[in-house]
Design an enzyme around this catalytic site. Structure first.
Site, PDB file in Angstrom:
ATOM      1  N   ASP A 116      41.634  46.114  35.685  1.00 28.70           N
ATOM      2  CA  ASP A 116      42.663  47.099  36.020  1.00 28.70           C
ATOM      3  C   ASP A 116      43.746  46.396  36.847  1.00 28.70           C
ATOM      4  OD1 ASP A 116      44.025  49.534  36.657  1.00 28.70           O
ATOM      5  OD2 ASP A 116      42.181  50.647  36.335  1.00 28.70           O
ATOM      6  N   HIS A 121      46.011  44.479  34.922  1.00 31.29           N
ATOM      7  CA  HIS A 121      47.107  45.388  34.587  1.00 31.29           C
ATOM      8  C   HIS A 121      48.344  45.146  35.430  1.00 31.29           C
ATOM      9  CE1 HIS A 121      44.295  48.546  32.489  1.00 31.29           C
ATOM     10  NE2 HIS A 121      44.190  47.323  32.006  1.00 31.29           N
TER      11      HIS A 121
END
Ligand SMILES: *[C@@H]1O[C@H](CO)[C@@H](O)[C@H](O)[C@H]1NC(C)=O
Ligand SMILES: *[C@@H]1O[C@H](CO)[C@@H](O)[C@H](O)[C@H]1NC(C)=O
Ligand SMILES: *[C@@H]1O[C@H](CO)[C@@H](O)[C@H](O)[C@H]1NC(C)=O
Ligand SMILES: *[C@@H]1O[C@H](CO)[C@@H](O)[C@H](O)[C@H]1NC(C)=O
Ligand SMILES: *[C@@H]1O[C@H](CO)[C@@H](O)[C@H](O)[C@H]1NC(C)=O
Length: 404
Positions: free
Chosen positions: A230, A253
């Site tokens: 993430d 991310h």
């Protein structure tokens, strides 16, 4: 003369070394109290639950009026949920994790919904120092559970390391791997300095942000490497004066301000600098993201400077229409006001055609966006920029051609 003072130093250091080797749990040496987890029952075998020993070492160190050090030696220590509580009687408690590994229970159901695996609460003056220390959240079982068809039976999982309502904290040299959820969270804190941190988890691991910051001020993250499933760093509501420098991200991310604006009443994000960062094969580079819901929040005075993008899908992105599955926000627009955001010296390659994407709120257009010396290519060609409700200026060489 020189000779005798030398041997005197030798004798003195021997006495010191012996004092350090004493088995009693507290050893006074030069105004510091030392506590060794192994003397309090911790076993470096990776199998025996050492939670009580760690908490007992912490309680003694925290109760100490003098500065105190908790020593974690080489070896693997199994720890369950542990909250290291303050306030302490001293303003300088050190946790020295020399080359120790702390592992969470291998059965993810044990921490299940515990919130944090390890956390420090109401501690003011803390130094977690490590050379090759590791926190192993043992998250793979939970990730598999969440990826399986019957995933509704999976617990949320635990954040590996939390700092809550605390201040004056230094954390260095720690590796956090395979967290069940977010690796490190900083919430309600002031003056936190993290350097030499490494985060490592699978690209496919869900919700395993590297460091998440919220309701905190004066936070520094330096010389750190993130590869996870993430956000490498996520910057939540109420973050003020954040400095991130010399970091790498990937897979992951990206570095993200947000998600903001879930709450109607929400404090803003202000004064964030992200400087000298490399993004490799990430979903995003530098991102600002808000829910498309009404909110009093904002993001302002943000600088992204000297970033290198290597095959990043969305190198520069503002997304104010975040609403996964169109749930909880249909037909609403973001109340978050985004102003004064500068992108300076951002170079490299985009993995998609649109390298710069400003998708701002129709109710609160982005203002004061500045692009300066931005060069992002897509398959050796110029990439594209897309703007919606975004206002600002471009200076220097800007490729893709600015749409501001
Ligand atoms: C260990 O510490 C105790 C109390 O602090 C002291 O009485 C004892 O002499 C010490 N032993 C050694 C080997 O230093
Ligand atoms: C220190 O502890 C170890 C193991 O707990 C023991 O084997 C050793 O004899 C102890 N040394 C002293 C000086 O008490
Ligand atoms: C933290 O502890 C380490 C190791 O003891 C030390 O080198 C460092 O100076 C300490 N940092 C602070 C800010 O006290
Ligand atoms: C931290 O402080 C906030 C605000 O004072 C409070 O609401 C919250 O319960 C505290 N959290 C913990 C874990 O102490
Ligand atoms: C912004 O934050 C930095 C630290 O990250 C701090 O040095 C600076 O003074 C802050 N600027 C303002 C205007 O508060």
């Amino acid at each position: 003369m020189a000779k005798s003072s030398c041997s005197l130093i030798l004798i003195l250091s021997c006495v010191l070394v012996f004092a350090f080797m004493n088995n009693s749990s507290a050893v006074a040496s030069s105004g510091i109290n030392n506590y060794r987890v192994v003397n309090l029952g911790a076993k470096p075998d990776g199998k025996t639950d050492s939670t009580k020993a760690f908490l007992s070492a912490w309680d003694k160190a925290c109760a100490s009026v003098k500065p105190a050090v908790v020593h974690v030696p080489r070896g693997t220590f199994l720890l369950g949920n542990a909250i290291f509580r303050g306030p302490c009687n001293n303003k300088a408690t050190t946790f020295r994790i020399s080359e120790g590994t702390l592992v969470a229970p291998s059965d993810y159901r044990v921490l299940g919904n515990a919130g944090n695996w390890l956390s420090f609460q109401d501690v003011h003056g803390l130094n977690i120092s490590s050379s090759n220390g590791i926190l192993d959240g043992q998250g793979t079982g939970l990730w598999d559970c969440k990826a399986s068809p019957g995933k509704s039976n999976c617990p949320t999982g635990a954040i590996s390391l939390g700092f809550v309502n605390s201040s004056n904290i230094v954390v260095s040299g720690l590796l956090s791997r395979n967290s069940q959820l977010v690796h490190i969270i900083i919430r309600g804190c002031h003056n936190v300095n993290m350097h030499g941190i490494r985060v490592s988890a699978s690209e496919k691991s869900p919700n395993t942000d590297g460091i998440h910051i919220q309701m905190s001020s004066d936070i520094t993250i330096l010389n750190s490497d993130f590869s996870t499933g993430d956000d490498c760093v996520s910057i939540g509501p109420g973050t003020v004066n954040l400095w991130i420098e010399k970091v790498t991200c990937g897979p992951g991310h990206g570095i993200s301000v947000g998600s903001l604006g879930w709450e109607m009443q929400e404090p803003g994000v202000q004064n964030v600098t992200v400087k000298t960062a490399t993004f490799k094969n990430t979903l995003n580079g530098v991102r600002i993201k808000s829910w498309s819901r009404p909110s009093t929040g904002f993001a302002r005075h943000i600088l992204f400077q000297h970033a290198v993008m290597v095959d990043v899908k969305n190198p520069i992105i503002i997304d104010q229409n975040y609403c996964p599955n169109n749930k909880d926000c249909p037909r609403q627009v973001s109340g978050i006001e985004i102003t004064d955001v500068t992108y300076q010296d951002i170079q490299g390659t985009s993995a998609t055609e649109v390298a710069v994407n400003f998708d701002c709120s129709s109710k609160n257009p982005c203002t004061g966006i500045r692009l300066e010396d931005v060069k992002l290519t897509y398959q050796n060609q110029p990439s594209e920029a897309s703007c919606s409700h975004a206002d600002g200026t471009a200076a220097g060489i800007v490729q893709p051609t600015s749409c501001l």
